[in-house]
Design a protein around this motif. Structure first.
Motif, PDB file in Angstrom:
ATOM      1  N   ILE A  83       4.680  -1.671 -41.501  1.00 42.18           N
ATOM      2  CA  ILE A  83       3.503  -1.259 -42.265  1.00 42.18           C
ATOM      3  C   ILE A  83       2.324  -1.211 -41.299  1.00 42.18           C
ATOM      4  O   ILE A  83       2.052  -2.179 -40.593  1.00 42.18           O
ATOM      5  N   ASP A  84       1.626  -0.098 -41.243  1.00 45.95           N
ATOM      6  CA  ASP A  84       0.510   0.073 -40.331  1.00 45.95           C
ATOM      7  C   ASP A  84      -0.719  -0.613 -40.923  1.00 45.95           C
ATOM      8  O   ASP A  84      -1.570   0.026 -41.544  1.00 45.95           O
ATOM      9  N   ASN A  85      -0.774  -1.936 -40.730  1.00 38.64           N
ATOM     10  CA  ASN A  85      -1.849  -2.739 -41.303  1.00 38.64           C
ATOM     11  C   ASN A  85      -2.015  -3.987 -40.443  1.00 38.64           C
ATOM     12  O   ASN A  85      -1.022  -4.609 -40.053  1.00 38.64           O
ATOM     13  N   ASP A  86      -3.248  -4.352 -40.142  1.00 39.84           N
ATOM     14  CA  ASP A  86      -3.513  -5.522 -39.304  1.00 39.84           C
ATOM     15  C   ASP A  86      -3.244  -6.848 -40.008  1.00 39.84           C
ATOM     16  O   ASP A  86      -3.127  -7.881 -39.355  1.00 39.84           O
ATOM     17  N   ASP A  87      -3.154  -6.859 -41.321  1.00 42.43           N
ATOM     18  CA  ASP A  87      -2.911  -8.081 -42.085  1.00 42.43           C
ATOM     19  C   ASP A  87      -1.454  -8.508 -41.910  1.00 42.43           C
ATOM     20  O   ASP A  87      -0.531  -7.796 -42.297  1.00 42.43           O
ATOM     21  N   ALA A  88      -1.246  -9.671 -41.328  1.00 42.62           N
ATOM     22  CA  ALA A  88       0.105 -10.175 -41.043  1.00 42.62           C
ATOM     23  C   ALA A  88       0.972 -10.281 -42.295  1.00 42.62           C
ATOM     24  O   ALA A  88       2.197 -10.199 -42.204  1.00 42.62           O
ATOM     25  N   ALA A  89       0.353 -10.421 -43.446  1.00 40.75           N
ATOM     26  CA  ALA A  89       1.122 -10.533 -44.692  1.00 40.75           C
ATOM     27  C   ALA A  89       1.911  -9.254 -44.991  1.00 40.75           C
ATOM     28  O   ALA A  89       2.916  -9.294 -45.688  1.00 40.75           O
ATOM     29  N   HIS A  90       1.471  -8.123 -44.447  1.00 43.72           N
ATOM     30  CA  HIS A  90       2.166  -6.858 -44.682  1.00 43.72           C
ATOM     31  C   HIS A  90       3.427  -6.718 -43.836  1.00 43.72           C
ATOM     32  O   HIS A  90       4.296  -5.907 -44.142  1.00 43.72           O
ATOM     33  N   ASN A  91       3.522  -7.480 -42.752  1.00 42.61           N
ATOM     34  CA  ASN A  91       4.677  -7.453 -41.849  1.00 42.61           C
ATOM     35  C   ASN A  91       5.088  -8.893 -41.539  1.00 42.61           C
ATOM     36  O   ASN A  91       4.909  -9.374 -40.414  1.00 42.61           O
TER      37      ASN A  91
END
Length: 147
Positions: A83-91
């Motif tokens: 997932i292209d997202n800086d939030d670690a919860a997404h990956n």
């Protein structure tokens, strides 16, 4: 992996024949890996203009059932969704997914395959995995792999 996702969440998966990324800007990026000419780096649109020698695909984003050309055998298709997202919860398993993607490229190359590594725009996920592949499997110094 696709089968597991469909079993757990049938509406979460490939999104039909093609996943529509037209609102994401330029999707045509396609370049050879700077340290391995047998690896191409591209955006999702590169699937529509594959070089003739590409016979394996590593996808870092969702793709539709008909998006990867039929000439690419199922056994030479790898899906490692990031997932292209800086939030670690997404990956939550980011380290494992990055390593799995880099290792999949190396395994396909060891079989003599020419690989397309792609995500939607080839701006963060694709270069990150490409750099990891170069450092981990080609022994390219990290500063050079990320340059």
């Amino acid at each position: 992996m696709r089968l597991a996702l469909q079993a757990v969440a049938p509406d979460h998966g490939t999104g039909g024949e093609r996943v529509d990324y037209t609102g994401y800007g330029d999707l045509s990026t396609l370049v050879q890996h700077p340290h391995d000419p047998g690896v191409w780096l591209g955006a999702v649109g590169a699937l529509d203009t594959l070089p003739d020698d590409v016979d394996a695909v590593v996808s870092l984003c969702r793709v539709g059932a008909a998006q990867v050309p039929a000439v690419i055998e199922e056994s030479n298709r790898v899906e490692e969704w990031l997932i292209d997202n800086d939030d670690a919860a997404h990956n939550p398993n980011l380290d494992d997914v990055l390593l799995d993607a880099a290792d999949a490229i190396a395994a396909l190359r060891a079989e003599g395959r020419t690989v397309l590594l792609h995500c939607v725009q080839a701006q963060s996920r694709t270069p990150s995995v490409a750099a990891l592949y170069a450092a981990r499997h080609l022994r390219v110094p990290i500063a050079e792999a990320t340059a």
